[in-house]
Scaffold this motif. Structure first.
Motif, PDB file in Angstrom:
ATOM      1  N   ALA A  10       0.855  -1.185   0.000  1.00 21.37           N
ATOM      2  CA  ALA A  10       0.000   0.000   0.000  1.00 21.37           C
ATOM      3  C   ALA A  10       0.886   1.228   0.000  1.00 21.37           C
ATOM      4  CB  ALA A  10      -0.897   0.008   1.235  1.00 21.37           C
ATOM      5  N   SER A  11       0.523   2.171  -0.793  1.00 16.93           N
ATOM      6  CA  SER A  11       1.288   3.407  -0.845  1.00 16.93           C
ATOM      7  C   SER A  11       0.514   4.485  -0.115  1.00 16.93           C
ATOM      8  CB  SER A  11       1.517   3.825  -2.296  1.00 16.93           C
ATOM      9  OG  SER A  11       2.224   5.031  -2.315  1.00 16.93           O
ATOM     10  N   ARG A  12       1.196   5.177   0.742  1.00 16.81           N
ATOM     11  CA  ARG A  12       0.578   6.280   1.462  1.00 16.81           C
ATOM     12  C   ARG A  12       1.270   7.560   1.056  1.00 16.81           C
ATOM     13  NH1 ARG A  12       0.403   2.928   6.789  1.00 16.81           N
ATOM     14  NH2 ARG A  12      -1.574   1.903   6.445  1.00 16.81           N
ATOM     15  N   VAL A  30      -3.600   9.665   0.887  1.00 11.85           N
ATOM     16  CA  VAL A  30      -4.203   8.832  -0.140  1.00 11.85           C
ATOM     17  C   VAL A  30      -3.491   7.490  -0.084  1.00 11.85           C
ATOM     18  CG1 VAL A  30      -4.558   8.535  -2.612  1.00 11.85           C
ATOM     19  CG2 VAL A  30      -4.701  10.814  -1.594  1.00 11.85           C
ATOM     20  N   THR A  31      -4.252   6.421  -0.037  1.00 14.40           N
ATOM     21  CA  THR A  31      -3.675   5.084   0.036  1.00 14.40           C
ATOM     22  C   THR A  31      -4.206   4.249  -1.114  1.00 14.40           C
ATOM     23  OG1 THR A  31      -3.613   5.225   2.443  1.00 14.40           O
ATOM     24  CG2 THR A  31      -3.441   3.038   1.490  1.00 14.40           C
ATOM     25  N   PHE A  32      -3.315   3.525  -1.772  1.00 15.07           N
ATOM     26  CA  PHE A  32      -3.755   2.574  -2.789  1.00 15.07           C
ATOM     27  C   PHE A  32      -2.976   1.290  -2.624  1.00 15.07           C
ATOM     28  CE2 PHE A  32      -0.193   2.840  -5.737  1.00 15.07           C
ATOM     29  CZ  PHE A  32       0.343   4.093  -5.449  1.00 15.07           C
ATOM     30  N   GLU A  33      -3.576   0.216  -3.103  1.00 13.38           N
ATOM     31  CA  GLU A  33      -2.985  -1.099  -2.930  1.00 13.38           C
ATOM     32  C   GLU A  33      -2.416  -1.612  -4.247  1.00 13.38           C
ATOM     33  OE1 GLU A  33      -6.208  -2.382   0.463  1.00 13.38           O
ATOM     34  OE2 GLU A  33      -5.929  -3.662  -1.266  1.00 13.38           O
ATOM     35  N   ILE A  34      -1.256  -2.218  -4.144  1.00 17.34           N
ATOM     36  CA  ILE A  34      -0.626  -2.877  -5.284  1.00 17.34           C
ATOM     37  C   ILE A  34      -0.481  -4.348  -4.903  1.00 17.34           C
ATOM     38  CG2 ILE A  34       1.421  -3.026  -6.742  1.00 17.34           C
ATOM     39  CD1 ILE A  34       1.960  -0.071  -5.926  1.00 17.34           C
ATOM     40  N   ARG A  50       8.211   3.302  -7.178  1.00 15.44           N
ATOM     41  CA  ARG A  50       7.859   4.678  -6.821  1.00 15.44           C
ATOM     42  C   ARG A  50       8.550   5.659  -7.770  1.00 15.44           C
ATOM     43  NH1 ARG A  50       5.994   7.063  -2.395  1.00 15.44           N
ATOM     44  NH2 ARG A  50       6.211   5.244  -1.103  1.00 15.44           N
TER      45      ARG A  50
END
Length: 110
Positions: A10-12, A30-34, A50
């Motif tokens: 997860a990227s924050r 903002v958080t998204f999952e990879i 990144r």
């Protein structure tokens, strides 16, 4: 910052918007999952992924130099070298050039 989990990364992304009301500054995230499998399929480290995202968004004009550099987690110099190595031009238009010329004139450098 990428945060590792068992099945995904997860990227924050945090940013602190300027507080115009004089009150407390609040940050937003903002958080998204990879999926882990996707990260492994790229054969890239979290930092490399990144960096690639930052390069792509900068090249597409979606992020400024400063924000892309920040996302990449790199110094100004290192990010500029990476752009050059990849053949990605720094966005520098006529308006910015004229502003820089005026500043240099005002400072007596030209």
């Amino acid at each position: 910052m990428l945060v590792r989990s068992d099945s995904f990364y997860a990227s924050r992304v945090s940013k602190n918007p300027p507080d115009l009301s004089g009150g407390e500054v609040k940050s937003s995230t903002v958080t998204f999952e990879i999926p882990k499998e996707v990260l492994h399929a790229t054969r890239m480290s979290e930092d490399e992924l990144r960096r690639e995202l930052a390069l792509h968004l900068f090249d597409e004009g979606k992020l400024s130099f400063g924000k892309a550099r920040e996302l990449a987690g790199m110094s100004v110099w290192d990010f500029q070298q990476l752009l050059g190595h990849r053949g990605i031009a720094v966005h520098y238009d006529v308006k910015a050039y004229e502003q820089d010329r005026q500043t240099l004139k005002r400072l007596g450098r030209i």
